[in-house]
Write an enzyme that holds these catalytic residues in place. Structure first.
Site, PDB file in Angstrom:
ATOM      1  N   CYS A  37       0.832  -1.198   0.000  1.00  0.00           N
ATOM      2  CA  CYS A  37       0.000   0.000   0.000  1.00  0.00           C
ATOM      3  C   CYS A  37       0.878   1.265   0.000  1.00  0.00           C
ATOM      4  O   CYS A  37       1.512   1.561  -1.000  1.00  0.00           O
ATOM      5  CB  CYS A  37      -0.972  -0.019   1.182  1.00  0.00           C
TER       6      CYS A  37
ATOM      7  N   HIS B  17      -3.762  -5.750   0.995  1.00  0.00           N
ATOM      8  CA  HIS B  17      -3.164  -5.952   2.315  1.00  0.00           C
ATOM      9  C   HIS B  17      -3.264  -7.419   2.765  1.00  0.00           C
ATOM     10  O   HIS B  17      -4.167  -7.766   3.524  1.00  0.00           O
ATOM     11  CB  HIS B  17      -3.873  -5.080   3.360  1.00  0.00           C
TER      12      HIS B  17
ATOM     13  N   GLU C 174      -1.476  -8.769   4.919  1.00  0.00           N
ATOM     14  CA  GLU C 174      -1.218  -8.804   6.368  1.00  0.00           C
ATOM     15  C   GLU C 174      -2.459  -8.442   7.174  1.00  0.00           C
ATOM     16  O   GLU C 174      -2.475  -8.598   8.402  1.00  0.00           O
ATOM     17  CB  GLU C 174      -0.049  -7.863   6.719  1.00  0.00           C
TER      18      GLU C 174
END
Length: 234
Positions: free
Chosen positions: A82, A211, A213
């Site tokens: 990002c 994302h 994560e």
């Protein structure tokens, strides 16, 4: 994933704090095998704020030299998610120039729908040159959360170069793996060629907007979201 992490907090409240942080960043990169630039807001996330902020740190000559050594002499890796992806593009590391270069062939700009996107997306691993995506075949479901994730190139020749060099690491796709073809919200930001992530020509640097994560708990089931029509996060 088994890595021994070493988290560096960037302090920027005073000129001295900035100097000390840059010196520490140089030392940390010199002993690292992987440099990871996480997503997340900084500087109020003003237009390109977070990306520009991190890129400015990478433009410090001593830090830039350690990045070059990491990638070209020590077989190191860099991952940017990002805002981290933005930083890699703004600093010139992606799509394959060099740190401190004044030439920019790509940027990440405002989403095509002109508003913040927070939704689940599907992406397909494409590049087999990219160390981060080699051997991956399954569709990856994870969230996006960004206002400026529209990957744009200066000209179409660059697009052909990225394809020929196998630098398209991840592309937005439908849940069944069929191409997004620019259709919103399957492609949530309007990125050229449905790009969700790219790598450098050597394959050891990956930048991506989604994302992965953020998808770490069992209750974060993409199947649940897709049954609801992939309309976004609850």
């Amino acid at each position: 994933a088994g890595a021994k992490t070493d988290i560096l907090i960037i302090r920027n409240l005073t000129p001295q704090a900035i100097q000390e942080t840059m010196a520490e960043m140089e030392k940390r990169i010199a002993r690292a095998q992987i440099v990871m630039l996480p997503g997340g807001f900084s500087g109020g996330d003003e237009p390109e704020g977070s990306g520009k902020f991190i890129a400015a740190a990478f433009h410090n000559p001593a830090v830039a030299e350690q990045v070059r050594i990491l990638l070209k002499q020590r077989d190191g890796l860099i991952l940017g998610i990002c805002n981290g992806f933005q930083a890699l593009v703004k600093s010139g590391i992606l799509p394959g120039n060099d740190v401190l270069t004044e030439t920019r062939t790509a940027t990440l700009t405002y989403n095509h729908e002109n508003h913040f996107e927070c939704r689940w997306v599907s992406s397909k691993p494409v590049s087999q040159k990219c160390i981060w995506t080699q051997g991956l075949t399954e569709i990856i479901d994870c969230p996006v959360a960004h206002g400026e994730g529209n990957f744009t190139l200066s000209n179409l020749h660059i697009a052909k170069t990225l394809m020929d060099n196998d630098q398209l690491a991840l592309t937005y796709v439908h849940h069944d793996g069929s191409p997004a073809c620019g259709i919103y919200p399957i492609n949530p930001n309007g990125s050229v060629m449905d790009v969700a992530g790219i790598c450098n020509p050597q394959g050891n640097v990956l930048g991506l907007m989604p994302h992965p994560e953020d998808h770490i708990f069992p209750f974060q089931s993409p199947d649940r979201v897709h049954r609801k029509g992939a309309s976004g996060l609850p």
